[in-house]
Write a protein that holds these residues in place. Structure first.
Motif, PDB file in Angstrom:
ATOM      1  N   ASP A  76      -7.773   0.381   2.427  1.00 55.48           N
ATOM      2  CA  ASP A  76      -8.798   0.218   1.388  1.00 55.48           C
ATOM      3  C   ASP A  76     -10.210   0.338   1.964  1.00 55.48           C
ATOM      4  OD1 ASP A  76      -6.940  -0.087  -0.671  1.00 55.48           O
ATOM      5  OD2 ASP A  76      -6.785  -2.256  -0.335  1.00 55.48           O
ATOM      6  N   GLU A  77     -10.440  -0.234   3.138  1.00 56.59           N
ATOM      7  CA  GLU A  77     -11.751  -0.124   3.783  1.00 56.59           C
ATOM      8  C   GLU A  77     -12.054   1.331   4.148  1.00 56.59           C
ATOM      9  OE1 GLU A  77     -12.279  -4.306   6.204  1.00 56.59           O
ATOM     10  OE2 GLU A  77     -10.923  -2.788   7.034  1.00 56.59           O
ATOM     11  N   ALA A  78     -11.048   2.013   4.678  1.00 55.73           N
ATOM     12  CA  ALA A  78     -11.243   3.412   5.071  1.00 55.73           C
ATOM     13  C   ALA A  78     -11.553   4.271   3.849  1.00 55.73           C
ATOM     14  CB  ALA A  78      -9.999   3.936   5.789  1.00 55.73           C
ATOM     15  N   MET A  79     -10.841   4.041   2.755  1.00 52.46           N
ATOM     16  CA  MET A  79     -11.077   4.817   1.538  1.00 52.46           C
ATOM     17  C   MET A  79     -12.470   4.546   0.977  1.00 52.46           C
ATOM     18  SD  MET A  79      -8.683   6.894   1.140  1.00 52.46           S
ATOM     19  CE  MET A  79      -9.151   7.556  -0.434  1.00 52.46           C
ATOM     20  N   SER A  80     -12.913   3.313   1.014  1.00 57.13           N
ATOM     21  CA  SER A  80     -14.257   2.975   0.539  1.00 57.13           C
ATOM     22  C   SER A  80     -15.323   3.700   1.356  1.00 57.13           C
ATOM     23  CB  SER A  80     -14.494   1.468   0.619  1.00 57.13           C
ATOM     24  OG  SER A  80     -13.677   0.798  -0.298  1.00 57.13           O
ATOM     25  N   GLU A  81     -15.135   3.698   2.685  1.00 55.79           N
ATOM     26  CA  GLU A  81     -16.098   4.398   3.537  1.00 55.79           C
ATOM     27  C   GLU A  81     -16.082   5.903   3.285  1.00 55.79           C
ATOM     28  OE1 GLU A  81     -16.455   3.560   7.653  1.00 55.79           O
ATOM     29  OE2 GLU A  81     -16.420   1.393   7.347  1.00 55.79           O
ATOM     30  N   LEU A  82     -14.904   6.474   3.101  1.00 54.45           N
ATOM     31  CA  LEU A  82     -14.813   7.916   2.830  1.00 54.45           C
ATOM     32  C   LEU A  82     -15.477   8.278   1.505  1.00 54.45           C
ATOM     33  CD1 LEU A  82     -11.194   8.737   4.046  1.00 54.45           C
ATOM     34  CD2 LEU A  82     -13.340   9.532   5.046  1.00 54.45           C
TER      35      LEU A  82
END
Length: 90
Positions: A76-82
């Motif tokens: 979820d954190e990675a998707m938010s940053e992307l």
């Protein structure tokens, strides 16, 4: 089985070898006096191979970081940053 051609064949049948490389995406190994000398491939195949090598290098780097205890983002954190990166917010 790799396609192997002599340097003479490359000179005399360039169009045929070029067509083969473009149609199949496979390289042709060129020999001089029976010894391997060059590999010939289409630019598209070369660029595709280069991209694959870059991805493998990045995956290996990530695996090494994980093995060395570098903190990782969860999904979820990675998707938010992307998403933020895609919208110019990072």
């Amino acid at each position: 089985m790799p396609t192997i051609k002599s340097s003479t064949a490359l000179r005399n049948d360039y169009s045929k070898i070029s067509k083969y490389c473009h149609e199949t995406g496979e390289p042709v190994y060129v020999t001089v006096n029976g010894e391997g000398d060059l590999t010939v491939m289409s630019i598209d195949a070369f660029e595709k191979r280069e991209r694959a090598l870059e991805i493998r290098e990045k995956l290996l780097e990530a695996q090494l970081q994980k093995a060395n205890g570098v903190p990782m983002l969860d999904f979820d954190e990675a998707m938010s940053e992307l998403k933020a990166l895609a919208h110019g917010k990072l």
